[in-house]
Structure formats: structure tokens, C-alpha cells
Design an enzyme around this catalytic site. Structure first.
Site, short mmCIF file in Angstrom:
data_model
loop_
_atom_site.label_atom_id
_atom_site.label_comp_id
_atom_site.label_asym_id
_atom_site.label_seq_id
_atom_site.Cartn_x
_atom_site.Cartn_y
_atom_site.Cartn_z
N HIS A 127 0.83 -1.22 0.00
CA HIS A 127 0.00 0.00 0.00
C HIS A 127 0.86 1.27 0.00
O HIS A 127 0.44 2.30 -0.52
CB HIS A 127 -0.99 -0.01 1.16
CG HIS A 127 -0.42 0.20 2.52
ND1 HIS A 127 -0.05 -0.84 3.34
CD2 HIS A 127 -0.16 1.34 3.23
CE1 HIS A 127 0.40 -0.38 4.49
NE2 HIS A 127 0.36 0.96 4.44
N CYS A 214 -30.64 -4.46 -7.35
CA CYS A 214 -31.51 -5.13 -6.38
C CYS A 214 -32.98 -5.02 -6.75
O CYS A 214 -33.83 -5.66 -6.13
CB CYS A 214 -31.27 -4.56 -4.99
SG CYS A 214 -31.68 -2.80 -4.85
#
Length: 370
Positions: A127, A214
Site C-alpha cells: 500500500h 436489487c
């Protein structure tokens, strides 16, 4: 999308190459500008992550944008190394049976990669290396969960650790994507305000309406992936313009010469019958259908909402996109990305993006050209 472990500029940059492991920023980012704009795309646990391979494929066609993808654990259900590899190959007209270099494509980093390549103190930490490498970070999609983590300062995975370690001078674009009721939740307004006002991130989207994955209808859909690509390209243009300004200011006036564009080299399997593009939209452009506006952020006054850049508001969409944005339940075929004509940052991009924040903000940012 580097041609080798040591990045080179110009004509030698032929096809996208995955970064070597373990990843070291200095191996793929020269100390001097090389004309390459480096983007880290973070995908989070929203169904909209399914569009990340399309973004990777489109950017792979650019000769001056390099890409790394960081995928959260949830987003790998929709975007992973296999799906990205397939999309990039398709964009270059490469079939599954064709042989390509082992490192061809765009690297997708996951939480497991954070420490699997690290063995002892002193070795590179992923990172940290990614934040050193990036010129721009784009979170697309940004789920409600990841939004809450960023606003709270959490760093419990590769993506949020990268963001927490990121230099304040590195721009971040956030593309929210979540269920309508999640978007309208009071916490969302609070979290977006933190990202805008305290972290000074740019918020792009979501769309103002439509049928979500959804089945609910309303705001929450991620900004169209083509617009996200277009935004990245505009930042790349501004970056190039900034570098050119710096170079010209360091050279005596009588030595100033136009900088030639890098030559585009042939892609793998180029020749009769092969494709080197992203594909084109068969739908006719429509100027009379208004694009859904970015919905007001819940809990914020309308005057507080940052508008989309004019260049993005005016972007023409295909007929199928307009149908989808009207809320049609009929599945529409994704025809791919058609790159708009690149406009010089000096003439367009800066003016459009400057509208997103106040003058003092832009004076402290590298892309302002100040």
C-alpha cells in the site's frame, strides 16, 4: 500497464504489462517525468464493480495512462484478475487461444497481496508503494461500507490503507454506488461531507435515478463507466499540460519546440481481421434526451452540491444508455467505450474541473497549473 519493470516512454510502450511482484514504485516510475499518467482504480463491494474490467480495457488503449487495480474482498465477486484479463484481451482483439506474454494486461491487487510478497523488515509494503506510484486514485464504485470506512479513517484492508497513506497532493475521485435507501441514509450525507470538505476528494455521481441491481428504483447507480474513463483521460491531459509547462519554462525561449505525440505501435495480433480498439456504440447519439442529474446529497442544501463538470454533463450517450437511465427493466447490451476527441487541458479540462472547488483549493493542487 507498464511495458516492462522499468517504465519507458514513447513508442517503446506497446501493450499493457502487469507490474512485477513484489511491487516497487521506483521500478516502474522514473525519477523524471516520462509522459505516463498513473492511476490506481479501487473497486469496492458494489455490483457496479462489474464495470471495472470495462474501465481497464478502455484505458489499456491509451498510450499515456498506466493502471493498477486494487480490489476489496467483496468486489472480487464482480471484478478479479480473470475478468480484467479477459476484458483487456478482448479490447486488443486477442482470443483465449492466442499466446500473449505472461505479464500482459493490468494487475489486480487484493488484500492477500499486501503481505504475501513481504518477508522481512525493509522489504517493500504494497500500500505504501502504490501510493508512491499513483498520480490519481479513483474509487469506482465506492460502496456505503467503504465510504463509511474512509470517512472514519479506518484502514483495515489494502484499499483503505492506501488511501490513509496517500499524500494530500494526490487527487482522489469518489464514485458512489449503493442502494437508494443506503444513499438516502443520514450517515451518507455526513460521510460525503467529510470526504468533500475535510479530505477534499472529488465526488462524481451517483446517477439521479434508474432501476438498481436489487430492483429498487431511485438514485444510487454509479456514474456511467464511460464518463469515469473520460474523467481519467481529462486528468491525464491536465497532467501532461502541467509537465509540458514545466519543461518549457526551463528551456530558453528560442529552444521551444512543439512536443510530438508518441507514436502508437502495433498491438499483438494486429493485421487483417484483428481489432485494436475498444468497440463502438451502434446507438445513435441523442442531444435531446437529458442526462439524469446528480441527485442532491441527503441532508445537504442544494447550494452545497458540487455539480458535474460541464464537459461531463454535455457528454452524449448512446440510445441504449438513455433507455437505461430512464429506468427501463429491459437488459441493454453494453457496446463499449468510444473515446471522445481529446481536448487540450489548457483549453478545456482545467476550466471544467475548477468549478468543482473554490479558488484557494485549486491553487494548492498540482492539476491547477498554477
Amino acid at each position: 500497464m507498464n511495458t516492462s519493470t522499468n517504465a519507458t516512454a514513447g513508442p517503446s510502450r506497446i501493450i499493457p504489462r502487469k507490474s512485477a511482484r513484489p511491487f516497487v514504485s521506483a521500478d516502474s516510475r522514473p525519477s523524471e517525468p516520462d509522459g505516463i499518467f498513473r492511476v490506481v482504480l479501487i473497486t469496492s463491494g458494489s455490483v457496479a464493480s462489474i464495470k471495472a474490467p470495462d474501465i481497464a480495457a478502455a484505458l489499456s488503449q491509451s498510450g499515456d495512462i498506466a493502471l493498477q487495480i486494487v480490489a476489496t474482498k467483496s468486489s472480487t465477486h464482480f471484478c478479479n484478475q480473470q475478468t480484467v484479463d479477459a476484458a483487456v484481451k478482448k479490447s486488443f482483439g486477442i482470443s483465449e487461444s492466442d499466446e500473449v506474454p505472461e505479464d500482459f494486461g493490468v494487475r489486480v491487487w487484493t488484500d492477500e497481496d499486501e503481505w504475501s510478497d513481504w518477508k522481512k523488515v525493509g522489504e517493500p509494503i504494497l500500500h505504501i508503494e502504490l501510493r508512491r506510484w499513483a498520480d490519481l486514485v479513483v474509487i469506482a464504485p465506492c460502496s456505503a461500507n467503504t465510504l463509511a470506512k474512509i470517512a472514519g479513517g479506518l484502514c483495515d484492508n489494502l484499499a483503505t490503507s492506501l488511501l490513509r497513506a496517500l499524500s494530500p497532493s494526490t487527487p482522489v475521485i469518489v464514485c458512489p454506488a449503493m442502494n437508494t435507501h443506503m444513499y438516502q441514509h443520514k450517515f451518507t450525507a455526513k460521510h460525503l461531507r467529510i470526504l468533500q470538505e475535510q479530505l477534499e476528494y472529488l465526488i462524481l455521481g451517483p446517477q439521479g435515478g434508474g432501476i438498481l441491481a436489487c430492483g429498487d428504483e431511485g438514485p444510487g447507480k454509479m456514474t456511467d463507466w464511460r464518463e469515469i474513463v473520460f474523467t481519467m483521460e481529462n486528468f491525464a491531459s491536465m497532467h501532461k499540460h502541467k509537465i509540458n509547462q514545466s519543461v518549457l519554462s526551463a528551456v530558453p525561449h528560442h529552444h521551444h519546440q512543439p512536443r510530438p505525440e508518441p507514436a502508437r505501435s502495433a498491438t499483438p495480433n494486429s493485421g487483417p481481421g484483428s481489432s485494436s480498439g475498444i468497440g463502438s456504440s451502434n446507438g445513435s447519439n441523442t442531444n435531446d434526451v437529458e442526462r439524469p442529474k446528480t441527485p442532491p446529497t441527503p441532508g445537504l442544501r442544494t447550494s452545497d452540491i458540487l455539480p458535474l463538470p460541464a464537459q461531463l454533463q454535455d457528454l452524449n450517450l448512446s440510445e441504449s444508455d438513455n433507455q437505461k437511465q430512464k429506468g427501463s427493466n429491459t437488459p441493454q447490451k453494453d457496446e463499449g467505450y468510444v473515446r471522445p476527441e481529446r481536448t487540450g487541458a489548457k483549453q478545456a479540462s482545467l476550466a471544467h474541473w475548477k468549478n468543482l472547488q473554490n479558488e484557494s483549493y485549486w491553487q494548492n493542487r498540482w492539476w491547477a497549473g498554477m
